[in-house]
Design an enzyme around this catalytic site. Structure first.
Site, PDB file in Angstrom:
ATOM      1  N   THR A 184       0.853  -1.179   0.000  1.00  0.00           N
ATOM      2  CA  THR A 184       0.000   0.000   0.000  1.00  0.00           C
ATOM      3  C   THR A 184       0.891   1.232   0.000  1.00  0.00           C
ATOM      4  O   THR A 184       1.895   1.267   0.697  1.00  0.00           O
ATOM      5  CB  THR A 184      -0.959  -0.027   1.212  1.00  0.00           C
ATOM      6  OG1 THR A 184      -1.687   1.190   1.229  1.00  0.00           O
ATOM      7  CG2 THR A 184      -0.246  -0.211   2.532  1.00  0.00           C
ATOM      8  N   GLU A 327      -4.458  -2.934   4.856  1.00  0.00           N
ATOM      9  CA  GLU A 327      -3.988  -3.474   6.137  1.00  0.00           C
ATOM     10  C   GLU A 327      -5.057  -4.290   6.860  1.00  0.00           C
ATOM     11  O   GLU A 327      -4.762  -5.026   7.790  1.00  0.00           O
ATOM     12  CB  GLU A 327      -3.562  -2.317   7.072  1.00  0.00           C
ATOM     13  CG  GLU A 327      -2.282  -1.622   6.688  1.00  0.00           C
ATOM     14  CD  GLU A 327      -2.482  -0.481   5.701  1.00  0.00           C
ATOM     15  OE1 GLU A 327      -3.485  -0.511   4.944  1.00  0.00           O
ATOM     16  OE2 GLU A 327      -1.642   0.427   5.662  1.00  0.00           O
ATOM     17  N   LYS A 438      -7.059  10.531  -2.546  1.00  0.00           N
ATOM     18  CA  LYS A 438      -7.512   9.276  -3.141  1.00  0.00           C
ATOM     19  C   LYS A 438      -8.419   9.592  -4.330  1.00  0.00           C
ATOM     20  O   LYS A 438      -9.533  10.070  -4.154  1.00  0.00           O
ATOM     21  CB  LYS A 438      -8.237   8.417  -2.120  1.00  0.00           C
ATOM     22  CG  LYS A 438      -8.198   6.953  -2.555  1.00  0.00           C
ATOM     23  CD  LYS A 438      -8.587   6.029  -1.452  1.00  0.00           C
ATOM     24  CE  LYS A 438      -8.065   4.631  -1.723  1.00  0.00           C
ATOM     25  NZ  LYS A 438      -8.653   3.644  -0.837  1.00  0.00           N
ATOM     26  N   TRP A 443      -4.265   5.954  -4.828  1.00  0.00           N
ATOM     27  CA  TRP A 443      -3.616   7.018  -4.069  1.00  0.00           C
ATOM     28  C   TRP A 443      -2.720   7.920  -4.910  1.00  0.00           C
ATOM     29  O   TRP A 443      -1.980   7.466  -5.769  1.00  0.00           O
ATOM     30  CB  TRP A 443      -2.740   6.431  -2.962  1.00  0.00           C
ATOM     31  CG  TRP A 443      -3.486   5.699  -1.895  1.00  0.00           C
ATOM     32  CD1 TRP A 443      -3.441   4.359  -1.644  1.00  0.00           C
ATOM     33  CD2 TRP A 443      -4.383   6.256  -0.929  1.00  0.00           C
ATOM     34  NE1 TRP A 443      -4.254   4.056  -0.582  1.00  0.00           N
ATOM     35  CE2 TRP A 443      -4.849   5.190  -0.121  1.00  0.00           C
ATOM     36  CE3 TRP A 443      -4.831   7.559  -0.669  1.00  0.00           C
ATOM     37  CZ2 TRP A 443      -5.738   5.387   0.929  1.00  0.00           C
ATOM     38  CZ3 TRP A 443      -5.729   7.741   0.377  1.00  0.00           C
ATOM     39  CH2 TRP A 443      -6.170   6.675   1.166  1.00  0.00           C
TER      40      TRP A 443
HETATM   41  P1  AMP Z   1      -6.338   1.253   0.713  1.00  0.00           P
HETATM   42  O1  AMP Z   1      -5.447   0.599   1.681  1.00  0.00           O
HETATM   43  O2  AMP Z   1      -5.617   1.768  -0.474  1.00  0.00           O
HETATM   44  O3  AMP Z   1      -7.486   0.397   0.347  1.00  0.00           O
HETATM   45  O4  AMP Z   1      -6.950   2.536   1.389  1.00  0.00           O
HETATM   46  C1  AMP Z   1      -7.595   2.523   2.633  1.00  0.00           C
HETATM   47  C2  AMP Z   1      -8.080   3.904   2.952  1.00  0.00           C
HETATM   48  O5  AMP Z   1      -9.086   4.300   2.003  1.00  0.00           O
HETATM   49  C3  AMP Z   1      -8.738   4.074   4.281  1.00  0.00           C
HETATM   50  O6  AMP Z   1      -7.811   4.217   5.336  1.00  0.00           O
HETATM   51  C4  AMP Z   1      -9.546   5.341   4.059  1.00  0.00           C
HETATM   52  O7  AMP Z   1      -8.732   6.496   4.106  1.00  0.00           O
HETATM   53  C5  AMP Z   1     -10.018   5.161   2.624  1.00  0.00           C
HETATM   54  N1  AMP Z   1     -11.345   4.525   2.623  1.00  0.00           N
HETATM   55  C6  AMP Z   1     -11.638   3.236   2.382  1.00  0.00           C
HETATM   56  N2  AMP Z   1     -12.977   3.031   2.450  1.00  0.00           N
HETATM   57  C7  AMP Z   1     -13.543   4.207   2.749  1.00  0.00           C
HETATM   58  C8  AMP Z   1     -14.882   4.650   2.977  1.00  0.00           C
HETATM   59  N3  AMP Z   1     -15.935   3.850   2.875  1.00  0.00           N
HETATM   60  N4  AMP Z   1     -15.058   5.957   3.294  1.00  0.00           N
HETATM   61  C9  AMP Z   1     -14.022   6.803   3.400  1.00  0.00           C
HETATM   62  N5  AMP Z   1     -12.740   6.451   3.184  1.00  0.00           N
HETATM   63  C10 AMP Z   1     -12.498   5.178   2.869  1.00  0.00           C
END
Ligand code: AMP
Length: 543
Positions: A184, A327, A438, A443
């Site tokens: 990530t 994670e 995002k 990202w």
């Molecule tokens: P990733 O590890 O790339 O999947 O990103 C995870 C991050 O995406 C989380 O820590 C949040 O910052 C964001 N995220 C994931 N799901 C949501 C959601 N339903 N609402 C707001 N942010 C989210």
């Protein structure tokens, strides 16, 4: 002593064998690069998966060797999802949207021995092949794209290798053995690797199957639009195999009309993707028969209320918001409304659905003061850092000295999201501490973008924040301070960035300010900038 249960390991071969034995006539459908679809039964898939185990042996992939994929959501990718871990190796899904330098870093850091590549993606990975230090085998999966093979490298053909291999028996004894990994990208520095064990994947699969989370069942036909290369397609690929649900894999067919067409023609019951996908698909749904659709899980970024309501109006189904991270495997919370709140007024229900929801079974979520680390009350008002714990939440990052910063002394993961928790246990994300944007589910590192902008000789300071965008959820806005005595325009900065960052990282707007606000320790105060410019309307908002 009282009797106890048998101690059987929770390992992926059990899930694989269930599909092989009980679901052999069910189908996996994959979109190819020519616009067609290919059909494969679970029986054929299982035979090929066992042969793939034989291929990995023939290639000499070491006992716990890392095997990378650079692939869309396809039946082939699902073969790798099982053959690699069920033969004791570790599947490493490469995120095709990472920055080239990040891809080089993660392949070398994971010490990948082989990469399985979809032909339509050869152009993306080709220029990087010379930078991979440990890769001995490149295998191409032909998806019908006419992409040229990069010169100077040898490629094996996936189908030829399978045809020449014998099926193998799968057996894994230790449930804590690594099954797969995914990196990530954080705020600064290199991406961080998360390792999933057989046990964590097994439990997460069961988590995705519980009726109060996503509730995957044998009767479902699942369209995971969410990529298998980013956070395990939210566990849907594993849950489909575990239940024997039919799968509709879009492959490279990721356009809104293609996805809407698949939902209708294949009678999809569960279709999962990030908000950007559902924004794009919505206008394509007009006049289609969507009567089979029963669930639209969505996460990765906050789901706008308006989007959920638009689906409720058009399809009769609000979007089901889920929250999670690479994670956390990723499924951690799902915004299902419990029976005790079902009689609340409609506008409250809409708000609840727009929240990230309560945690799913096995996962603990809490908010803590960002300075003292003290746990905060569930009053729906006091915001703090969201922290997570559970058997499918990572305990560390792979071989990474930055690990300790991300965990509390009692082992909870510091998510980098800022949230409140309501008295009913619903999480509502209000901000984030991690400095990233995002966009469309992937990202953009604000800090790296700022560094590139500040490399321009006429720029003194640059701070990048995410601003909400109707299509991409968020897009970068750069707040720039010109160097003393210099003048610089938005166009000059964009031209300067061209080629230095991926095209999709380019800020949607650049505003000039006299000074970047700072925190007490002299860091850029993104909080202040977000308060000042968070409502900025991007010129691209209407696109
Ligand atoms: P990733 O590890 O790339 O999947 O990103 C995870 C991050 O995406 C989380 O820590 C949040 O910052 C964001 N995220 C994931 N799901 C949501 C959601 N339903 N609402 C707001 N942010 C989210």
């Amino acid at each position: 002593m009282l009797g106890t249960m048998q101690d059987r390991p929770l390992v992926l071969p059990h899930i694989f064998e269930r599909a092989e034995k009980y679901s052999s006539r069910k189908e996996i459908i994959t979109g190819d690069a020519t616009g067609g679809v290919q059909r494969r039964t679970y029986g054929e898939w299982a035979d090929r998966t066992r042969r793939l185990g034989g291929v990995l042996d023939q290639l000499g992939i070491s006992e716990a060797g890392r095997v990378a994929t650079f692939a869309w959501n396809t039946a082939n990718h699902l073969e790798l999802y099982f053959a690699v871990p069920c033969s004791g190796r570790v599947l490493h899904t490469l995120n095709i949207r990472l920055f080239p330098e990040q891809l080089t870093y993660i392949v070398n850091h994971a010490e990948d021995e082989a990469i399985f590549i979809d032909r339509s993606l050869l152009g993306l990975i080709g220029p990087l092949l010379d930078t991979f230090e440990t890769v001995k085998h490149l295998i191409v999966m032909d998806d019908g794209a006419p992409t040229e093979f990069p010169a100077g490298h040898e490629f094996a053909d996936y189908e030829e290798l399978l045809a020449g291999a014998e099926p193998v028996e799968f057996s894994v004894d230790d449930e804590n053995r690594a099954a797969s990994m995914c990196y990530t990208s954080g705020t600064t520095g290199h991406p961080k690797g998360v390792i999933y064990s057989h046990r964590s994947t097994f439990l997460h699969t069961m988590g995705a199957m519980t009726a109060d989370s996503v509730g995957v069942a044998e009767t479902d036909t699942i369209l995971p639009v969410v990529p298998m290369f980013h956070a395990n397609a939210w566990g849907l690929a594993h849950a489909a195999v575990a239940t024997g649900a039919s799968l509709v894999m879009p492959g490279p067919q990721m356009t809104p009309p293609a996805l809407a067409g698949l939902i209708e023609s294949e009678k999809v019951t569960i279709a999962a993707g990030v908000p950007t996908i559902w924004m794009g698909v919505l206008p394509e749904l007009e006049g289609r028969d969507l009567s089979a659709l029963r669930l639209i899980p969505c996460g990765g970024s906050a789901v706008p209320k308006a989007l959920s309501e638009a689906y409720r109006a058009q399809v009769g189904l609000p979007i089901l918001q889920a929250w999670g991270m690479t994670e956390t495997s990723p499924l951690a919370s799902v915004a299902r409304i419990p029976s005790t709140l079902a009689d609340r007024p409609e506008d409250e229900l809409i708000d609840l659905r727009a929240s990230q929801g309560p945690p799913v079974l096995c996962v603990g979520l809490r908010v803590a003061d960002q300075v003292t680390g003290e746990e905060l009350p569930w009053d729906g008002e006091t915001s703090g850092e969201l922290q997570a714990a559970g058997p499918w939440v990572t305990a560390s990052y792979y071989n990474d000295e930055r690990s300790p910063q991300s965990f509390t002394s009692d082992g909870w993961l510091k998510t980098g999201d800022v949230a409140v928790i309501t008295p009913e246990g619903f999480v509502k994300i209000v901000d984030r501490t991690k400095d990233v944007v995002k966009s469309g589910g992937e990202w953009i590192s604000s800090v790296e973008l700022e560094n590139e902008i500040m490399a321009h000789p006429a720029v003194a300071e640059a701070a990048v924040i995410g601003v909400s965008h109707p299509k991409w959820s968020e897009r970068p806005l750069a707040c720039v301070v010109a160097a003393e005595g210099s003048e610089v325009t938005k166009e000059e900065i964009l031209e300067f960035l061209d080629g230095r960052v991926p095209g999709w990282w380019l800020p949607d707007d650049i505003i000039f300010i006299s000074e970047v606000p700072k925190t007490s320790v002299g860091k850029f105060s993104k909080k202040d900038l977000r308060e000042r410019f968070g409502d900025h309307v991007l010129p691209t908002a209407g696109d």
